[in-house]
Write a protein that holds these residues in place. Structure first.
Motif, PDB file in Angstrom:
ATOM      1  N   LEU A   1      24.117   9.557  -2.030  1.00  0.00           N
ATOM      2  CA  LEU A   1      24.829  10.295  -0.986  1.00  0.00           C
ATOM      3  C   LEU A   1      24.799  11.769  -1.338  1.00  0.00           C
ATOM      4  O   LEU A   1      24.917  12.120  -2.519  1.00  0.00           O
ATOM      5  CB  LEU A   1      26.285   9.826  -0.915  1.00  0.00           C
ATOM      6  N   ARG A   2      24.654  12.673  -0.315  1.00  0.00           N
ATOM      7  CA  ARG A   2      24.689  14.103  -0.606  1.00  0.00           C
ATOM      8  C   ARG A   2      25.510  14.835   0.455  1.00  0.00           C
ATOM      9  O   ARG A   2      25.489  14.457   1.622  1.00  0.00           O
ATOM     10  CB  ARG A   2      23.280  14.710  -0.597  1.00  0.00           C
ATOM     11  N   ALA A   3      26.223  15.888   0.001  1.00  0.00           N
ATOM     12  CA  ALA A   3      27.027  16.683   0.924  1.00  0.00           C
ATOM     13  C   ALA A   3      27.144  18.107   0.371  1.00  0.00           C
ATOM     14  O   ALA A   3      27.079  18.293  -0.854  1.00  0.00           O
ATOM     15  CB  ALA A   3      28.419  16.073   1.068  1.00  0.00           C
TER      16      ALA A   3
ATOM     17  N   GLU B   1      11.021  24.939  -0.696  1.00  0.00           N
ATOM     18  CA  GLU B   1      12.227  24.543   0.036  1.00  0.00           C
ATOM     19  C   GLU B   1      12.373  23.026   0.123  1.00  0.00           C
ATOM     20  O   GLU B   1      13.465  22.480   0.121  1.00  0.00           O
ATOM     21  CB  GLU B   1      12.206  25.142   1.449  1.00  0.00           C
ATOM     22  N   GLN B   2      11.268  22.346   0.271  1.00  0.00           N
ATOM     23  CA  GLN B   2      11.225  20.882   0.388  1.00  0.00           C
ATOM     24  C   GLN B   2      11.855  20.407   1.707  1.00  0.00           C
ATOM     25  O   GLN B   2      12.159  19.232   1.849  1.00  0.00           O
ATOM     26  CB  GLN B   2      11.944  20.196  -0.793  1.00  0.00           C
ATOM     27  N   GLY B   3      12.063  21.320   2.615  1.00  0.00           N
ATOM     28  CA  GLY B   3      12.616  20.996   3.941  1.00  0.00           C
ATOM     29  C   GLY B   3      11.938  21.892   4.972  1.00  0.00           C
ATOM     30  O   GLY B   3      11.080  22.701   4.633  1.00  0.00           O
TER      31      GLY B   3
ATOM     32  N   GLY C   1      19.517  21.138   0.291  1.00  0.00           N
ATOM     33  CA  GLY C   1      19.843  19.705   0.315  1.00  0.00           C
ATOM     34  C   GLY C   1      19.284  19.032  -0.933  1.00  0.00           C
ATOM     35  O   GLY C   1      19.743  17.969  -1.343  1.00  0.00           O
ATOM     36  N   ALA C   2      18.292  19.685  -1.551  1.00  0.00           N
ATOM     37  CA  ALA C   2      17.713  19.139  -2.785  1.00  0.00           C
ATOM     38  C   ALA C   2      18.543  19.616  -3.970  1.00  0.00           C
ATOM     39  O   ALA C   2      19.102  20.715  -3.942  1.00  0.00           O
ATOM     40  CB  ALA C   2      16.274  19.627  -2.945  1.00  0.00           C
ATOM     41  N   GLY C   3      18.612  18.791  -4.985  1.00  0.00           N
ATOM     42  CA  GLY C   3      19.302  19.183  -6.220  1.00  0.00           C
ATOM     43  C   GLY C   3      18.353  20.001  -7.077  1.00  0.00           C
ATOM     44  O   GLY C   3      17.138  19.906  -6.927  1.00  0.00           O
ATOM     45  N   HIS C   4      18.921  20.836  -7.942  1.00  0.00           N
ATOM     46  CA  HIS C   4      18.074  21.685  -8.801  1.00  0.00           C
ATOM     47  C   HIS C   4      18.783  21.987 -10.111  1.00  0.00           C
ATOM     48  O   HIS C   4      20.013  21.908 -10.188  1.00  0.00           O
ATOM     49  CB  HIS C   4      17.770  23.011  -8.097  1.00  0.00           C
TER      50      HIS C   4
ATOM     51  N   SER D   1       7.899  16.989   0.932  1.00  0.00           N
ATOM     52  CA  SER D   1       7.968  17.097  -0.523  1.00  0.00           C
ATOM     53  C   SER D   1       8.187  15.702  -1.119  1.00  0.00           C
ATOM     54  O   SER D   1       8.380  14.734  -0.400  1.00  0.00           O
ATOM     55  CB  SER D   1       9.115  18.034  -0.928  1.00  0.00           C
ATOM     56  N   HIS D   2       8.128  15.650  -2.450  1.00  0.00           N
ATOM     57  CA  HIS D   2       8.223  14.351  -3.153  1.00  0.00           C
ATOM     58  C   HIS D   2       7.137  13.421  -2.649  1.00  0.00           C
ATOM     59  O   HIS D   2       7.323  12.210  -2.501  1.00  0.00           O
ATOM     60  CB  HIS D   2       9.624  13.721  -2.970  1.00  0.00           C
ATOM     61  N   ASP D   3       5.948  14.037  -2.400  1.00  0.00           N
ATOM     62  CA  ASP D   3       4.799  13.279  -1.889  1.00  0.00           C
ATOM     63  C   ASP D   3       3.549  14.125  -2.123  1.00  0.00           C
ATOM     64  O   ASP D   3       3.627  15.363  -2.064  1.00  0.00           O
ATOM     65  CB  ASP D   3       4.988  13.042  -0.381  1.00  0.00           C
TER      66      ASP D   3
ATOM     67  N   ASP E   1      13.699  16.464 -17.570  1.00  0.00           N
ATOM     68  CA  ASP E   1      14.205  15.404 -16.676  1.00  0.00           C
ATOM     69  C   ASP E   1      15.059  15.948 -15.538  1.00  0.00           C
ATOM     70  O   ASP E   1      16.168  15.464 -15.265  1.00  0.00           O
ATOM     71  CB  ASP E   1      15.036  14.386 -17.486  1.00  0.00           C
ATOM     72  N   GLU E   2      14.526  16.934 -14.813  1.00  0.00           N
ATOM     73  CA  GLU E   2      15.274  17.419 -13.644  1.00  0.00           C
ATOM     74  C   GLU E   2      15.380  16.293 -12.622  1.00  0.00           C
ATOM     75  O   GLU E   2      16.411  16.100 -11.986  1.00  0.00           O
ATOM     76  CB  GLU E   2      14.542  18.617 -13.036  1.00  0.00           C
ATOM     77  N   GLU E   3      14.313  15.498 -12.445  1.00  0.00           N
ATOM     78  CA  GLU E   3      14.228  14.557 -11.314  1.00  0.00           C
ATOM     79  C   GLU E   3      15.101  13.321 -11.475  1.00  0.00           C
ATOM     80  O   GLU E   3      15.228  12.544 -10.549  1.00  0.00           O
ATOM     81  CB  GLU E   3      12.763  14.111 -11.117  1.00  0.00           C
ATOM     82  N   GLY E   4      15.642  13.109 -12.662  1.00  0.00           N
ATOM     83  CA  GLY E   4      16.554  11.971 -12.780  1.00  0.00           C
ATOM     84  C   GLY E   4      15.840  10.650 -12.918  1.00  0.00           C
ATOM     85  O   GLY E   4      16.393   9.597 -12.642  1.00  0.00           O
TER      86      GLY E   4
ATOM     87  N   TYR F   1       3.764  21.150  -6.327  1.00  0.00           N
ATOM     88  CA  TYR F   1       4.564  22.382  -6.301  1.00  0.00           C
ATOM     89  C   TYR F   1       6.003  22.236  -6.818  1.00  0.00           C
ATOM     90  O   TYR F   1       6.549  23.153  -7.412  1.00  0.00           O
ATOM     91  CB  TYR F   1       4.620  22.921  -4.861  1.00  0.00           C
ATOM     92  N   ASP F   2       6.622  21.070  -6.576  1.00  0.00           N
ATOM     93  CA  ASP F   2       8.027  20.839  -6.917  1.00  0.00           C
ATOM     94  C   ASP F   2       8.222  21.037  -8.426  1.00  0.00           C
ATOM     95  O   ASP F   2       7.701  20.279  -9.224  1.00  0.00           O
ATOM     96  CB  ASP F   2       8.399  19.404  -6.501  1.00  0.00           C
ATOM     97  N   GLY F   3       8.945  22.086  -8.788  1.00  0.00           N
ATOM     98  CA  GLY F   3       9.214  22.364 -10.211  1.00  0.00           C
ATOM     99  C   GLY F   3       8.124  23.207 -10.843  1.00  0.00           C
ATOM    100  O   GLY F   3       8.386  24.270 -11.416  1.00  0.00           O
TER     101      GLY F   3
HETATM  102  O1  HGY Z   1      16.411  14.864  -5.959  1.00  0.00           O
HETATM  103  C1  HGY Z   1      16.405  16.075  -5.795  1.00  0.00           C
HETATM  104  O2  HGY Z   1      17.081  16.578  -4.951  1.00  0.00           O
HETATM  105  C2  HGY Z   1      15.544  16.952  -6.672  1.00  0.00           C
HETATM  106  O3  HGY Z   1      14.225  16.913  -6.224  1.00  0.00           O
HETATM  107  N1  HGY Z   1      15.651  16.538  -8.042  1.00  0.00           N
END
Ligand code: HGY
Ligand code: MN
Ligand code: MN
Length: 413
Positions: free
Chosen positions: A286-288, A191-193, A354-357, A380-382, A125-128, A91-93
């Protein structure tokens, strides 16, 4: 009330989930891998089959386009990303790209001629795996030299990946779009959360996307015989790295509420039972939710890096490999999402991501909104990542109807 064709959307979802499918039901389509390139080609085939124009820019972003009713119509971008983390869910993306495509087809099939051009985009390359938000940073003009000089996946993998995709580094930034040509950006995403599921909400209205900082560290001590070297005489690289990992967790937990710190990798070079680790590589992120917290957290963690290395008498190499600033999303689009959710009889709540997008990059140049739908168990991420189909359809309908509203009032954007 115009709604998406949920059977057509489901057909696409199931077909896409087969591309890069893993034995355990998840998917793996890391940036510019064969599976990722296949998914992008498939996306364009589906768009062309629906009579939509397709385009690829110099950063590899793949789009489907439904022209507005005049040549100078501004573009409303709708999209997300088809690349995934190495072992990902379905689902992610993917949901966001497919819902965007479905929105364009629904508008086209309804014979609507909007004052805005609608463009469904799959960002690179959203995921880095390579750089992180590579495609959306290119579009927003935020691809800096130092991001490319020390990409999160390392220079060798960056160069190999873009070559494999037929891209060239010095043309990536040509993908930049003139903000004046854009009316806005909308993204549907899981949401992934746990927030929506816990609160029993159908729709999440994203207010802010957290920022993040990533580092690759190398702790270097002395590789020695594990049997003959007294404990006091050791320069044990794993010891320093392990103390650092604990320090990150303690610092964030005790002093930075609402923030997160993750040591996502700790690798002993040439590990062996009977050799004291001489070199250990560490990945830390790190995230904030605000730049102030992120700067303070980063300063404290950088201080711990040096202290824990010195404490074990180690040499330390620090490579800063990723920076994504926190950003607030457009207030009027948030209101529009709430109104559309209510109009569809759906409950909605505001929340932080909390997730980047990709929305993080677009929000810097055009009014941007994000719609979340619940993640079962917040996973998520699984491969266990799962969103109920009803929620996927709800999200796609909200995306479609927010786009239609924005198209009715383009001058307010
Ligand atoms: O890492 C993240 O927050 C997103 O899934 N790229
Ligand atoms: Mn994503
Ligand atoms: Mn992701």
């Amino acid at each position: 009330v115009l709604l998406v064709d949920e059977d057509r959307l489901r057909e696409d979802f199931l077909a896409l989930a087969e591309i890069g499918r893993l034995p355990d039901g998840g998917v793996s389509r890391t940036s510019f891998s064969d599976a990722h390139l296949l998914a992008r080609r498939w996306f364009h085939e589906r768009a062309a089959a629906a009579g939509l124009k397709t385009r690829v820019d110099t950063a590899g972003n793949h789009s489907a386009v439904l022209e507005g009713n005049s040549p100078d119509s501004r573009t409303l971008l709708l999209g997300s990303h088809l690349d995934t983390v190495p072992v990902a869910g379905r689902y992610d993306g993917a949901l966001g790209v497919l819902a965007a495509l479905e929105a364009l087809r629904t508008v086209k099939d309804a014979g609507l001629r909007l004052p805005l051009t609608l463009e469904a985009v799959d960002f690179s390359d959203e995921e880095g795996t390579v750089v992180g938000l590579l495609g959306s940073f290119a579009v927003s003009g935020m691809l800096t030299q130092d991001l490319l000089a020390s990409p999160r996946g390392g220079r060798p993998s960056f160069l190999a990946a873009i070559a494999h995709a037929g891209l060239s580094e010095d043309r990536l930034s040509d993908a930049r779009r003139d903000p004046a040509s854009l009316a806005g950006y909308l993204e549907l995403h899981i949401e992934q959360g746990p927030v929506l599921e816990r609160g029993g909400f159908d729709i999440g209205v994203v207010t802010t996307i957290a920022g993040s900082r990533s580092y690759r560290l190398t702790f270097e001590g002395a590789r020695r015989h594990a049997g003959t070297t007294p404990m006091k005489a050791r320069r044990d690289a794993l010891l320093g790295a392990a103390r650092f990992a604990l320090a990150v967790s303690d610092a964030v937990t005790d002093r930075f509420p609402g923030c997160v710190g993750t040591v996502g990798g700790l690798e002993v070079e040439r590990a062996a039972f009977n050799v004291i680790p001489g070199c250990v590589r560490v990945l830390v992120e790190l995230r904030a939710p605000t730049a102030g917290q992120l700067d303070a957290l980063e300063a404290e963690v950088v201080d711990h890096m040096a202290r824990d290395a010195a404490g074990a008498d180690l040499a330390l190499t620090v490579e800063r490999v990723g920076r994504w600033e926190p950003i607030d999303l457009d207030a009027s689009i948030q209101t529009c999402i709430v109104d559309v959710a209510n109009e569809l009889g759906l409950t909605a709540t505001n929340l932080l991501s909390g997730a980047g997008h990709d929305a993080q990059a677009l929000a810097a140049i055009t009014p941007t909104g994000m719609v979340f739908v619940p993640s079962v168990g917040g996973i998520s991420h699984d491969p266990a990542e799962y969103t109920r189909w009803r929620d996927c359809v709800n999200g796609a309908n909200v995306l479609l109807r927010v786009a239609l509203r924005l198209a009715q009032t383009p001058e307010t954007l």
